[in-house]
Design a protein around this motif. Structure first.
Motif, PDB file in Angstrom:
ATOM      1  N   UNK A 182     -15.870  -0.555   8.009  1.00 61.69           N
ATOM      2  CA  UNK A 182     -16.963   0.155   7.356  1.00 61.69           C
ATOM      3  C   UNK A 182     -16.484   1.041   6.227  1.00 61.69           C
ATOM      4  N   UNK A 183     -15.339   1.675   6.429  1.00 60.15           N
ATOM      5  CA  UNK A 183     -14.785   2.541   5.391  1.00 60.15           C
ATOM      6  C   UNK A 183     -14.374   1.738   4.159  1.00 60.15           C
ATOM      7  N   UNK A 184     -13.859   0.523   4.375  1.00 63.38           N
ATOM      8  CA  UNK A 184     -13.488  -0.330   3.242  1.00 63.38           C
ATOM      9  C   UNK A 184     -14.716  -0.705   2.416  1.00 63.38           C
ATOM     10  N   UNK A 185     -15.818  -1.041   3.083  1.00 62.55           N
ATOM     11  CA  UNK A 185     -17.047  -1.391   2.372  1.00 62.55           C
ATOM     12  C   UNK A 185     -17.558  -0.199   1.573  1.00 62.55           C
ATOM     13  N   UNK A 219       0.822  -1.209   0.000  1.00 55.17           N
ATOM     14  CA  UNK A 219       0.000   0.000   0.000  1.00 55.17           C
ATOM     15  C   UNK A 219       0.855   1.258   0.000  1.00 55.17           C
ATOM     16  N   UNK A 220       1.997   1.218   0.682  1.00 58.51           N
ATOM     17  CA  UNK A 220       2.902   2.369   0.675  1.00 58.51           C
ATOM     18  C   UNK A 220       3.480   2.599  -0.714  1.00 58.51           C
ATOM     19  N   UNK A 221       3.869   1.519  -1.390  1.00 60.24           N
ATOM     20  CA  UNK A 221       4.395   1.641  -2.757  1.00 60.24           C
ATOM     21  C   UNK A 221       3.356   2.221  -3.695  1.00 60.24           C
ATOM     22  N   UNK A 223     -18.696  14.410  -7.796  1.00 59.10           N
ATOM     23  CA  UNK A 223     -18.999  14.036  -6.409  1.00 59.10           C
ATOM     24  C   UNK A 223     -18.003  13.054  -5.820  1.00 59.10           C
ATOM     25  N   UNK A 224     -16.948  12.709  -6.566  1.00 61.15           N
ATOM     26  CA  UNK A 224     -16.008  11.698  -6.092  1.00 61.15           C
ATOM     27  C   UNK A 224     -15.322  12.139  -4.801  1.00 61.15           C
ATOM     28  N   UNK A 225     -14.705  13.304  -4.817  1.00 62.53           N
ATOM     29  CA  UNK A 225     -13.992  13.776  -3.619  1.00 62.53           C
ATOM     30  C   UNK A 225     -14.937  14.032  -2.442  1.00 62.53           C
ATOM     31  N   UNK A 226     -16.080  14.720  -2.640  1.00 61.35           N
ATOM     32  CA  UNK A 226     -17.010  14.870  -1.508  1.00 61.35           C
ATOM     33  C   UNK A 226     -17.507  13.541  -0.953  1.00 61.35           C
ATOM     34  N   UNK A 227     -17.717  12.554  -1.827  1.00 60.01           N
ATOM     35  CA  UNK A 227     -18.182  11.243  -1.364  1.00 60.01           C
ATOM     36  C   UNK A 227     -17.124  10.560  -0.501  1.00 60.01           C
ATOM     37  N   UNK A 228     -15.863  10.691  -0.888  1.00 60.22           N
ATOM     38  CA  UNK A 228     -14.774  10.111  -0.093  1.00 60.22           C
ATOM     39  C   UNK A 228     -14.722  10.748   1.301  1.00 60.22           C
ATOM     40  N   UNK A 254     -10.588   8.391 -10.826  1.00 59.89           N
ATOM     41  CA  UNK A 254     -10.792   7.482  -9.707  1.00 59.89           C
ATOM     42  C   UNK A 254      -9.601   7.424  -8.750  1.00 59.89           C
ATOM     43  N   UNK A 255      -8.577   8.210  -8.987  1.00 59.08           N
ATOM     44  CA  UNK A 255      -7.405   8.203  -8.098  1.00 59.08           C
ATOM     45  C   UNK A 255      -7.745   8.527  -6.642  1.00 59.08           C
ATOM     46  N   UNK A 256      -8.633   9.511  -6.348  1.00 63.24           N
ATOM     47  CA  UNK A 256      -8.981   9.768  -4.935  1.00 63.24           C
ATOM     48  C   UNK A 256      -9.562   8.547  -4.233  1.00 63.24           C
ATOM     49  N   UNK A 257     -10.378   7.765  -4.944  1.00 59.50           N
ATOM     50  CA  UNK A 257     -10.964   6.572  -4.332  1.00 59.50           C
ATOM     51  C   UNK A 257      -9.894   5.509  -4.109  1.00 59.50           C
ATOM     52  N   UNK A 258      -8.979   5.355  -5.063  1.00 58.23           N
ATOM     53  CA  UNK A 258      -7.913   4.368  -4.912  1.00 58.23           C
ATOM     54  C   UNK A 258      -6.959   4.757  -3.784  1.00 58.23           C
ATOM     55  N   UNK A 259      -6.688   6.045  -3.649  1.00 57.36           N
ATOM     56  CA  UNK A 259      -5.846   6.518  -2.537  1.00 57.36           C
ATOM     57  C   UNK A 259      -6.543   6.241  -1.206  1.00 57.36           C
ATOM     58  N   UNK A 260      -7.850   6.516  -1.149  1.00 59.89           N
ATOM     59  CA  UNK A 260      -8.601   6.218   0.077  1.00 59.89           C
ATOM     60  C   UNK A 260      -8.603   4.731   0.375  1.00 59.89           C
TER      61      UNK A 260
END
Length: 302
Positions: free
Chosen positions: A90-93, A23-25, A124-129, A40-46
């Protein structure tokens, strides 16, 4: 320390270490590589941040437990660890649900109903995260109330069950409406998005099949490759989630079932955050090329 404890300690240490490294890499290559930013990068980072929290909150306590420091957490430590475990679960789901839904919107054809709202939805990607973090931090705030130190050092505990290094009191009251509703809605969203994506991929494959037969090039487009990666991630996540939940529920209703169920449930829960970053790195052509380029640079100047 028995051989059984040593083997389990090594397994969880390896699983946690490899997962945190992966995950660090992925985070490093996402932030510092030269590839362009994607929707989709913000979601993958989250997702990678959530994976790290899951690995540290679940893996590290078990490593300490099996290497001899059994009661190292105490009451406050148990409350903090279990809060992060439940919150990150819960955050993972929620994150996987967001990933599947936004991927479905991204690849929706121009003549579909989703295409009409694609631009607005993708904003809405970033606000949803951000909302998913806030929501899960709030609904799991009651977890520390029911978590204490191990029953082996406090014999007054009743009405719950031992979770190796901590004690979970009144566990049946912990199944509250909001977490259950969250899980049902998120799993439902993942099922809907996955079904929609599979239908789109099937239609796309039929349309381009005759082109592939006539052309020597069999390369898959980046969009299709990313979609296949999301589906693969979803299948791994749902499989691990079902096994982990089944083990946890059995432990709730069969209090004297033994510690092996906790081990199975935790090992299964750690499989997805360990595997997913390497899968993303391998399947992401931009990041994979950046990795190869960075590894080849020293040999070019030697």
């Amino acid at each position: 320390m028995s051989l059984y404890d040593t083997v389990l300690g090594i397994i969880f240490l390896s699983q946690t270490g490899v997962g945190v490294l992966g995950n660090t890499l992925f985070l490093c290559f996402t932030f510092f590589s030269s590839h362009s930013s994607r929707l989709l990068d913000p979601i993958l980072v989250q997702l990678t941040l959530t994976n790290t929290i899951v690995l540290l909150s679940k893996g590290c306590p078990l490593v300490n437990f099996y290497f001899g420091d059994v009661y190292f957490l105490g009451n406050l430590g148990c409350k903090m660890v279990f809060y992060f475990q439940r919150m990150s679960r819960g955050l993972a789901i929620c994150t996987m649900c967001l990933l599947s839904i936004f991927q479905a919107v991204t690849i929706s054809p121009s003549n579909s109903r989703l295409a009409k709202h694609k631009v607005g939805v993708l904003k809405l990607i970033r606000p949803s995260c951000l909302l998913s973090w806030i929501f899960n931090m709030i609904i799991e705030v009651n977890v520390p109330v029911h978590i204490t130190g191990s029953k082996r050092i406090n014999s007054s505990h009743t009405g719950g069950f031992e979770v190796l290094y901590c004690y979970w009191e009144k566990v049946l009251k912990e199944v509250t409406i909001l977490p259950s509703l969250r899980d049902i809605l998120c799993v439902g969203g993942m099922v809907w998005a996955s079904s929609y994506i599979i239908v789109l991929l099937y239609r796309h494959q039929r349309k381009v099949q005759h082109i592939h037969r006539m052309s020597r090039s069999q390369k898959t487009s980046p969009e299709i490759r990313a979609t296949q990666t999301v589906l693969l991630l979803l299948s791994i996540f749902v499989s691990a989630y079902c096994i982990s939940c089944s083990s946890a529920l059995y432990k709730v209703y069969e209090i004297h079932s033994g510690d092996w169920l906790v081990v199975v449930s935790t090992f299964t829960a750690l499989c997805f955050p360990t595997i997913s970053p390497f899968l993303l790195i391998h399947r992401d052509t931009q990041i994979f090329r950046s990795c190869c380029a960075s590894w080849q640079k020293p040999s070019l100047h030697s």
